[in-house]
Design a protein around this motif. Structure first.
Motif, PDB file in Angstrom:
ATOM      1  N   ARG A   1     -31.245 165.365  -9.007  1.00  0.00           N
ATOM      2  CA  ARG A   1     -32.158 165.747 -10.101  1.00  0.00           C
ATOM      3  C   ARG A   1     -31.484 165.612 -11.462  1.00  0.00           C
ATOM      4  O   ARG A   1     -32.086 165.148 -12.419  1.00  0.00           O
ATOM      5  CB  ARG A   1     -32.674 167.174  -9.881  1.00  0.00           C
ATOM      6  N   GLU A   2     -30.199 166.003 -11.531  1.00  0.00           N
ATOM      7  CA  GLU A   2     -29.466 165.885 -12.795  1.00  0.00           C
ATOM      8  C   GLU A   2     -29.266 164.420 -13.174  1.00  0.00           C
ATOM      9  O   GLU A   2     -29.314 164.047 -14.350  1.00  0.00           O
ATOM     10  CB  GLU A   2     -28.119 166.616 -12.695  1.00  0.00           C
ATOM     11  N   THR A   3     -29.073 163.566 -12.177  1.00  0.00           N
ATOM     12  CA  THR A   3     -28.967 162.126 -12.437  1.00  0.00           C
ATOM     13  C   THR A   3     -30.268 161.607 -13.038  1.00  0.00           C
ATOM     14  O   THR A   3     -30.249 160.847 -14.017  1.00  0.00           O
ATOM     15  CB  THR A   3     -28.634 161.370 -11.138  1.00  0.00           C
ATOM     16  N   LEU A   4     -31.394 162.011 -12.466  1.00  0.00           N
ATOM     17  CA  LEU A   4     -32.695 161.579 -13.004  1.00  0.00           C
ATOM     18  C   LEU A   4     -32.905 162.117 -14.419  1.00  0.00           C
ATOM     19  O   LEU A   4     -33.430 161.405 -15.283  1.00  0.00           O
ATOM     20  CB  LEU A   4     -33.828 162.047 -12.091  1.00  0.00           C
TER      21      LEU A   4
ATOM     22  N   LEU B   1     -29.164 153.634   6.992  1.00  0.00           N
ATOM     23  CA  LEU B   1     -29.430 153.576   5.556  1.00  0.00           C
ATOM     24  C   LEU B   1     -28.679 152.400   4.934  1.00  0.00           C
ATOM     25  O   LEU B   1     -27.571 152.078   5.339  1.00  0.00           O
ATOM     26  CB  LEU B   1     -28.973 154.870   4.874  1.00  0.00           C
ATOM     27  N   ARG B   2     -29.290 151.803   3.930  1.00  0.00           N
ATOM     28  CA  ARG B   2     -28.666 150.712   3.202  1.00  0.00           C
ATOM     29  C   ARG B   2     -29.084 150.801   1.741  1.00  0.00           C
ATOM     30  O   ARG B   2     -29.955 151.571   1.371  1.00  0.00           O
ATOM     31  CB  ARG B   2     -29.087 149.334   3.778  1.00  0.00           C
ATOM     32  N   TYR B   3     -28.464 149.982   0.908  1.00  0.00           N
ATOM     33  CA  TYR B   3     -28.833 149.933  -0.505  1.00  0.00           C
ATOM     34  C   TYR B   3     -30.248 149.383  -0.622  1.00  0.00           C
ATOM     35  O   TYR B   3     -30.587 148.360  -0.027  1.00  0.00           O
ATOM     36  CB  TYR B   3     -27.864 149.056  -1.293  1.00  0.00           C
ATOM     37  N   ASP B   4     -31.059 150.050  -1.419  1.00  0.00           N
ATOM     38  CA  ASP B   4     -32.446 149.653  -1.631  1.00  0.00           C
ATOM     39  C   ASP B   4     -32.489 148.563  -2.703  1.00  0.00           C
ATOM     40  O   ASP B   4     -32.049 148.802  -3.831  1.00  0.00           O
ATOM     41  CB  ASP B   4     -33.252 150.873  -2.061  1.00  0.00           C
TER      42      ASP B   4
ATOM     43  N   ALA C   1     -29.327 151.890  -9.927  1.00  0.00           N
ATOM     44  CA  ALA C   1     -29.210 153.236  -9.363  1.00  0.00           C
ATOM     45  C   ALA C   1     -29.021 153.191  -7.851  1.00  0.00           C
ATOM     46  O   ALA C   1     -29.245 154.177  -7.177  1.00  0.00           O
ATOM     47  CB  ALA C   1     -30.438 154.047  -9.724  1.00  0.00           C
ATOM     48  N   MET C   2     -28.606 152.054  -7.336  1.00  0.00           N
ATOM     49  CA  MET C   2     -28.515 151.924  -5.875  1.00  0.00           C
ATOM     50  C   MET C   2     -27.473 152.854  -5.277  1.00  0.00           C
ATOM     51  O   MET C   2     -27.662 153.370  -4.183  1.00  0.00           O
ATOM     52  CB  MET C   2     -28.280 150.481  -5.460  1.00  0.00           C
TER      53      MET C   2
END
Length: 193
Positions: A149-152, A173-176, A182-183
């Motif tokens: 949340r702080e990143t956003l 999971l992988r990088y989107d 922001a990956m």
């Protein structure tokens, strides 16, 4: 010896800095580190440099037949993790402390439920002189939800740099590919969930 920790290095035309990254891994106090480098079809001296390191590290080189987009390249490398613990080190970065991986490994040992440990980030110039350091709250657990949340809210990565990640936390999971800048945050947040 069987490695318990891998360092993954994606590289594209990185001959100028790759030696520093590899040298920082060779200097680590943690024994039996497996290094997996994915050469993303480099056209510079990267392949020659990698050959020169073959006898100095437990080095495994994958040569991509054609240049992949960044997220696809990173994801292909994540698919090569064979150890329970790993980190991804970009070719133009290096580990500033010789005990960095040992400290990450120890932290993961001491907290079996923690998916990853993070470190501070030091910015240096071409001569490796410090320019600034970005400090993150370390030496304690932190809430991934709060960091996300702080990143956003701020537009700055509040997780830090993943220094040790559990393969079991990564799972599938992988990088989107929809997150270009922001990956790292997206993957860290997802692993913590």
């Amino acid at each position: 010896n069987v490695a318990r920790f891998s360092v993954l290095i994606p590289v594209l035309n990185g001959a100028e800095h790759l030696g520093d990254a590899l040298g920082s891994i060779a200097a680590q106090t943690l024994p039996d580190v497996r290094v997996v480098v994915s050469d993303n079809a480099s056209t510079d001296a990267t392949p020659d440099l990698l050959r020169s390191w073959k006898d100095r590290l437990d080095l495994h080189v994958i040569r991509q037949p054609k240049t992949l987009p960044m997220q696809a390249h990173f994801n292909a490398l994540l698919g090569q993790v064979q150890t329970e613990r790993y980190m991804l080190l970009c070719h133009d970065d290096y580990l500033a402390r010789p005990d960095a991986l040992q400290l990450a490994d120890q932290a993961l040992d001491e907290s079996p439920d923690v998916p990853a440990v993070y470190c501070n980030l030091a910015y240096v110039n071409a001569a490796k002189r410090p320019l600034s350091t970005r400090h993150f709250p370390r030496g304690r657990r932190f809430s991934a939800e709060e960091a996300g949340r702080e990143t956003l809210r701020t537009g700055r990565n509040m997780f830090g740099i993943p220094l040790g990640v559990r393969r079991s936390a990564l799972g599938a999971l992988r990088y989107d590919p929809t997150f270009h800048y922001a990956m790292d945050v997206d993957l860290s947040w997802a692993m913590a969930r």
